[in-house]
Design a protein around this motif. Structure first.
Motif, PDB file in Angstrom:
ATOM      1  N   GLY A 826      -0.550  -9.768   9.774  1.00 26.10           N
ATOM      2  CA  GLY A 826      -1.173 -10.093   8.500  1.00 26.10           C
ATOM      3  C   GLY A 826      -0.123 -10.034   7.407  1.00 26.10           C
ATOM      4  N   PHE A 827      -0.347 -10.774   6.309  1.00 24.12           N
ATOM      5  CA  PHE A 827       0.603 -10.703   5.202  1.00 24.12           C
ATOM      6  C   PHE A 827      -0.133 -10.925   3.891  1.00 24.12           C
ATOM      7  N   THR A 828       0.458 -10.455   2.834  1.00 26.40           N
ATOM      8  CA  THR A 828      -0.028 -10.689   1.484  1.00 26.40           C
ATOM      9  C   THR A 828       1.161 -10.582   0.540  1.00 26.40           C
ATOM     10  N   ILE A 829       0.904 -10.728  -0.748  1.00 25.88           N
ATOM     11  CA  ILE A 829       1.987 -10.734  -1.739  1.00 25.88           C
ATOM     12  C   ILE A 829       1.626  -9.761  -2.850  1.00 25.88           C
ATOM     13  N   ARG A 830       2.648  -9.125  -3.399  1.00 26.75           N
ATOM     14  CA  ARG A 830       2.443  -8.176  -4.494  1.00 26.75           C
ATOM     15  C   ARG A 830       3.589  -8.281  -5.493  1.00 26.75           C
ATOM     16  N   VAL A 831       3.351  -7.725  -6.664  1.00 26.80           N
ATOM     17  CA  VAL A 831       4.375  -7.645  -7.708  1.00 26.80           C
ATOM     18  C   VAL A 831       4.512  -6.185  -8.124  1.00 26.80           C
ATOM     19  N   ILE A 832       5.766  -5.708  -8.205  1.00 26.99           N
ATOM     20  CA  ILE A 832       6.067  -4.360  -8.692  1.00 26.99           C
ATOM     21  C   ILE A 832       7.182  -4.464  -9.724  1.00 26.99           C
ATOM     22  N   PRO A 833       7.399  -3.421 -10.517  1.00 25.76           N
ATOM     23  CA  PRO A 833       8.494  -3.477 -11.493  1.00 25.76           C
ATOM     24  C   PRO A 833       9.857  -3.498 -10.800  1.00 25.76           C
ATOM     25  N   LYS A 834      10.815  -4.130 -11.426  1.00 27.27           N
ATOM     26  CA  LYS A 834      12.188  -4.105 -10.927  1.00 27.27           C
ATOM     27  C   LYS A 834      12.896  -2.912 -11.562  1.00 27.27           C
ATOM     28  N   GLY A 835      13.689  -2.216 -10.767  1.00 27.85           N
ATOM     29  CA  GLY A 835      14.426  -1.077 -11.307  1.00 27.85           C
ATOM     30  C   GLY A 835      14.748  -0.061 -10.232  1.00 27.85           C
ATOM     31  N   ASP A 836      15.021   1.167 -10.667  1.00 20.59           N
ATOM     32  CA  ASP A 836      15.356   2.226  -9.723  1.00 20.59           C
ATOM     33  C   ASP A 836      14.087   2.759  -9.061  1.00 20.59           C
ATOM     34  N   GLU A 837      14.252   3.791  -8.214  1.00 19.14           N
ATOM     35  CA  GLU A 837      13.116   4.306  -7.442  1.00 19.14           C
ATOM     36  C   GLU A 837      11.987   4.803  -8.345  1.00 19.14           C
ATOM     37  N   TRP A 838      12.326   5.464  -9.445  1.00 22.72           N
ATOM     38  CA  TRP A 838      11.291   5.983 -10.335  1.00 22.72           C
ATOM     39  C   TRP A 838      10.510   4.845 -10.984  1.00 22.72           C
ATOM     40  N   THR A 839      11.211   3.797 -11.387  1.00 28.55           N
ATOM     41  CA  THR A 839      10.550   2.649 -12.005  1.00 28.55           C
ATOM     42  C   THR A 839       9.674   1.910 -11.004  1.00 28.55           C
ATOM     43  N   ARG A 840      10.186   1.693  -9.798  1.00 32.78           N
ATOM     44  CA  ARG A 840       9.476   0.906  -8.794  1.00 32.78           C
ATOM     45  C   ARG A 840       8.161   1.559  -8.349  1.00 32.78           C
ATOM     46  N   PHE A 841       8.121   2.898  -8.404  1.00 32.29           N
ATOM     47  CA  PHE A 841       6.936   3.596  -7.898  1.00 32.29           C
ATOM     48  C   PHE A 841       6.068   4.176  -9.000  1.00 32.29           C
ATOM     49  N   MET A 842       6.234   3.680 -10.249  1.00 35.84           N
ATOM     50  CA  MET A 842       5.377   4.176 -11.328  1.00 35.84           C
ATOM     51  C   MET A 842       3.911   3.894 -11.011  1.00 35.84           C
ATOM     52  N   PRO A 843       3.054   4.904 -11.083  1.00 33.77           N
ATOM     53  CA  PRO A 843       1.628   4.672 -10.800  1.00 33.77           C
ATOM     54  C   PRO A 843       1.040   3.641 -11.757  1.00 33.77           C
ATOM     55  N   GLY A 844       0.205   2.770 -11.207  1.00 31.97           N
ATOM     56  CA  GLY A 844      -0.479   1.780 -12.025  1.00 31.97           C
ATOM     57  C   GLY A 844       0.259   0.473 -12.180  1.00 31.97           C
ATOM     58  N   PHE A 845       1.481   0.397 -11.686  1.00 32.70           N
ATOM     59  CA  PHE A 845       2.257  -0.835 -11.835  1.00 32.70           C
ATOM     60  C   PHE A 845       2.462  -1.485 -10.473  1.00 32.70           C
ATOM     61  N   ILE A 846       1.391  -2.001  -9.927  1.00 30.11           N
ATOM     62  CA  ILE A 846       1.456  -2.768  -8.691  1.00 30.11           C
ATOM     63  C   ILE A 846       0.260  -3.718  -8.690  1.00 30.11           C
ATOM     64  N   THR A 847       0.533  -4.996  -8.458  1.00 29.35           N
ATOM     65  CA  THR A 847      -0.522  -6.011  -8.458  1.00 29.35           C
ATOM     66  C   THR A 847      -0.451  -6.786  -7.152  1.00 29.35           C
ATOM     67  N   TRP A 848      -1.600  -6.940  -6.502  1.00 27.23           N
ATOM     68  CA  TRP A 848      -1.700  -7.661  -5.234  1.00 27.23           C
ATOM     69  C   TRP A 848      -2.377  -9.015  -5.458  1.00 27.23           C
ATOM     70  N   VAL A 849      -2.303  -9.843  -4.425  1.00 22.68           N
ATOM     71  CA  VAL A 849      -2.995 -11.137  -4.480  1.00 22.68           C
ATOM     72  C   VAL A 849      -4.465 -10.886  -4.837  1.00 22.68           C
TER      73      VAL A 849
END
Length: 849
Positions: A826-849
């Motif tokens: 299975g596959f899908t697509i998402r968007v996350i912030p670009k940056g270091d580990e702390w930026t990439r895993f900030m809660p609330g900043f992830i959007t899926w299809v």
């Protein structure tokens, strides 16, 4: 209240023995056998009566004996040998070492408890022992680390049993003048005092310093005459039950601890929070960061988490502290002006996303909100923690929750028997203590002659049994037992019988009752004429844990059965002294937790380095340590929802392992010789302990993975008036304002398939970023083998490339999927912030299809 003025009288130590006082003031001596022997040889009986506390001991040594030793060439030679070792420490006789603590290189290690030695009662159990081992290893390795804790005047309770076997608690007052502490000084050389604002006014705090080798441990103390009695009691006892008292302790530890460091000129490059108790330290650190670098809160919030480590030890949600906001708020109101936000906003940092304002503040949530480097304490515990805390990172797959693991380790020199230490000196080399986890050290254990190793272990077992007999006599004497029982206590246990130890906190999930599931079968194991077994139990139940107390009572009553008294005993008041004897002298270390509730468990590691074989459920560290050639497992790592069924199954598995494998292996001695197969397993156990579960490996891993990267980030984030941190704060604000406008269209693929291994196909999708730019985000393909219709079994992530800009913030993204392994995907697509580990895993900043 009477206001006494006090003074202390110390012994008049002759000049040739002056180093004894210096040595007694640095707890370094407790993991140096030569130093321990130096004190013991002065007066062995008095040394034990003083509970191996050198300051108290020297107070009671007769002046005549000191004068004799001052003229004893043998003793003076021994003293000089220890002094020479002590003076090789990098922190002795030099000011340069201490300057490291004032150069933005310091690691500040906060913990509610520290277990360093039994003479310093600042600990309750495994968490504290781990913290003490962390400091010892940091000292051995020369890391610029300082510890921060609380000075408890009564510490954790002392345990004793009544006539019925019910646990009783007492809290004796610790004489601070018998502790190796001195008053910490501020930069002006004055006695250090700090203040924390509380609900009822100022909490004044004194600070003491205890030297753990080259690591200073700063201990905060509210027991000051100028404080009201209820304020003085804040640091009276460890782990009190009342919430308001716990909050006060944790505010003093976190906020008071950071203020104390600042007054000494120590501005930590990295803060390490050992459990959530010290999470409030980050609030004060934010305020200090804003003041030191002239930044606003948003900028400081980009610095503090990236330079903070948070270690969680609790694998069950109920074990993580939560407090009502109304109890927390009075402590936070004084921070509102410093931080520029309301107390309610600060409280929200410790609440999960979507929580109501009145919901409890979670100390785990606050710690995780303030720390990029978050870890559990074993591989299994890391997985359990990710599962427990998915709600803090909504939208994140469980395997991507940013909680890793660093498996605990133990300070080998503190728990290795004297006999084994001498073997290591001879076969590995006297420098083994400096780098115990080197692979070559473990390999050389194989060179130890079997006869020597067995003799060394037999001596440790004999010492354990002598100690148990003394302790049993002491226990019965306190209960005014009849003379006949006292005499029998002098003869409990047998030096030639297989000895199994079960020693740990008596919490119900640790299942001390598992052996009692079939009392008749257990009794048959104990009373066998051909292959007898004896058990030693020890451990405390929390004062409010009545189920745990009932477990202890049941064990004691079972031990009173006819014929059982010599084969099973319960030792009261389990502490480091008893633990040391048990992990050195037992043959088997038994551990029966309910998987997966054991976060790690380090007592089995201490046993392993002494050649004691582990018999354990596959939980905590044993999942990583177990192999057939060095111990036994109970079950196969199953996890149950029906606890009654689990107990029935695993108790049978335990009896089977003991009867069919452990006992026959121990008594397998051809022609009365030593047990060759058992000795092979002992060596494998020792090699495993040194190589995999040494505190030097653990601290080295923290240093390499967390401390050094965090120091580097502090330098870059604060350079040029914190320019990078300011830019990150602007970027975060931009993301917060515009993230909700991101939309991802349903992806399209080049072909519907099916596909063959080795083929590939293209996936594309239209992504609407609104006012964000492609440089602000990562668009990722998330794919893997399907577990269910809504979940993947093993996921992979692949970056997608922007192919076309369609205008108005709309872009076409693409990537190719390579078909490497057959299966249903299975596959899908998402968007996350670009940056270091702390930026990439900030809660609330992830959007899926």
């Amino acid at each position: 209240m009477k206001k006494f003025q006090t003074f202390q009288v110390f012994p008049n130590i002759p000049e040739p023995l002056a180093f004894l006082e210096t040595l007694s003031r640095n707890i370094w001596w407790c993991w140096q056998y030569d130093a321990v022997d130096l004190f013991r040889r002065i007066n062995p009986r008095l040394w034990d009566e003083c509970e191996r506390n050198p300051i108290r001991f020297l107070t009671y040594v007769p002046q005549k004996r000191l004068e004799e030793l001052a003229g004893d060439p043998s003793f003076l030679s021994h003293l000089q040998r220890v002094k020479d070792s002590y003076e090789k420490l990098p922190c002795v006789g030099t000011d340069n070492y201490h300057s490291l603590f004032q150069q933005n290189k310091t690691i500040a290690y906060f913990s509610m408890e520290f277990g360093i030695h039994e003479s310093i009662p600042l600990f309750a159990g495994g968490l504290g022992i781990l913290a003490g081992d962390h400091l010892k290893a940091a000292s051995d390795m020369g890391l610029p680390l300082v510890g921060v804790g609380l000075l408890y005047r009564q510490g954790y309770f002392r345990q004793y049993m009544d006539q019925e076997g019910w646990q009783q608690e007492e809290y004796p007052e610790t004489d601070i003048y018998h502790l190796p502490v001195s008053k910490a000084k501020d930069l002006q050389g004055n006695d250090l005092r700090v203040m924390v604002e509380g609900p009822e006014g100022e909490i004044r705090v004194a600070v003491w310093c205890l030297h753990v080798g080259c690591v200073p441990l700063y201990l905060l103390d509210t027991n000051l005459s100028e404080n009201p009695i209820h304020i003085r009691d804040i640091t009276s006892r460890l782990y009190v039950g009342e919430q308001s008292h716990r909050i006060a302790q944790e505010m003093v530890l976190g906020i008071g601890g950071m203020r104390a460091l600042k007054k000494m000129g120590i501005r930590p490059a990295v803060c390490h929070m050992n459990e959530g108790h010290s999470a409030f330290s980050s609030l004060e650190r934010l305020a200090q960061m804003m003041e030191d670098y002239g930044t606003d809160l948003k900028t400081a919030m980009e610095i503090v988490p990236r330079t903070t480590v948070f270690t969680t030890h609790t694998p069950v949600p109920a074990g993580n502290e939560e407090f009502p906001p109304d109890l927390i708020r009075p402590y936070l109101i004084p921070l509102e002006k410093k931080l520029g936000v309301t107390a309610d906003e600060i409280i929200s940092w410790g609440q999960p996303p979507g929580a109501a304002p009145h919901d409890s503040l979670s100390m785990f949530a606050l710690g995780a909100h303030m720390a990029q480097y978050c870890n559990g304490v074993s591989q299994l515990h890391g997985r359990v923690a990710r599962q427990m805390w998915t709600r803090l990172w909504p939208g994140r797959p469980e395997e991507e929750i940013p909680i890793g693991h660093v498996t605990n380790g133990v300070h080998i020199a503190s728990f290795l028997s004297h006999e084994n230490s001498q073997l290591f000196d001879r076969y590995i080399g006297p420098e083994w203590q400096k780098h115990p986890s080197r692979p070559d050290n473990a390999r050389r254990i194989e060179d130890i002659y079997d006869e020597e190793l067995w003799r060394a272990h037999s001596m440790s077992r004999a010492r354990l049994i002598r100690t148990c007999r003394k302790l049993m006599v002491k226990q019965y004497k306190r209960r005014n037992a009849p003379r006949e029982i006292m005499k029998r206590a002098e003869l409990v246990l047998d030096q030639d019988v297989l000895t199994i130890a079960f020693a740990r906190r008596f919490a119900t999930y640790k299942r001390a009752f598992l052996l009692l599931q079939n009392p008749d079968r257990f009794e048959a194991i104990l009373t066998s004429k051909t292959a007898p077994v004896q058990f030693i139990f020890a451990g405390k139940a929390h004062p409010r844990d009545h189920e745990g107390k009932e477990l202890i009572k049941n064990l004691i009553h079972f031990a009173r059965r006819t014929g059982m008294r010599d084969r099973i005993i319960f030792i009261e008041d389990y502490d480091i002294f008893i633990a040391r004897h048990l992990v050195q002298g037992a043959d088997v270390w038994l551990n029966t937790p309910r998987r997966p509730f054991e976060a790690c468990g380090t007592s089995g590691m201490k046993a392993a380095i002494n050649g004691v074989l582990n018999v354990s459920v596959l939980d905590g560290w044993w999942c990583e340590g177990y192999a057939e050639d060095r111990g036994w497992r109970i079950g196969n790592g199953e996890e149950y929802t029906d606890y009654g069924y689990q107990d029935a199954v695993e108790s049978q598995a335990l009896y089977n392992v003991l009867e069919d494998e452990v006992i026959p292996c121990f008594y397998d001695r051809k022609n009365g010789d030593i047990p060759s197969r058992w000795l092979r397993m002992m060596k494998e156990s020792m090699k495993m302990g040194m190589r995999m579960f040494c505190s030097h490996r653990m601290v080295g891993e923290y240093n390499e993975r967390f401390y050094e990267p965090a120091k580097d980030r502090l330098r870059s984030l604060t350079a040029a008036n914190a320019q990078e941190a300011g830019e990150l704060a602007v970027q975060r604000g931009k993301l917060r304002n515009l993230w909700e406008n991101i939309r991802i269209d349903y992806p399209e693929r080049q072909s519907e398939g099916p596909f063959r291994v080795g083929e590939s196909f293209q996936v594309t999708s239209i992504v609407s970023l609104g006012e964000l730019r492609p440089d602000d985000v990562e668009v990722e393909l998330y794919y893997g083998i399907m577990r269910t219709l809504d979940d993947l079994n093993r996921s992979e992530v692949q970056s997608m490339s922007m192919l076309e800009a369609h205008g108005n913030g709309i872009y076409l993204y693409s990537c190719d999927i390579q078909c490497r392994v057959s299966g249903r995907y299975g596959f899908t697509i998402r968007v996350i912030p670009k940056g270091d580990e702390w930026t990439r895993f900030m809660p609330g900043f992830i959007t899926w299809v």
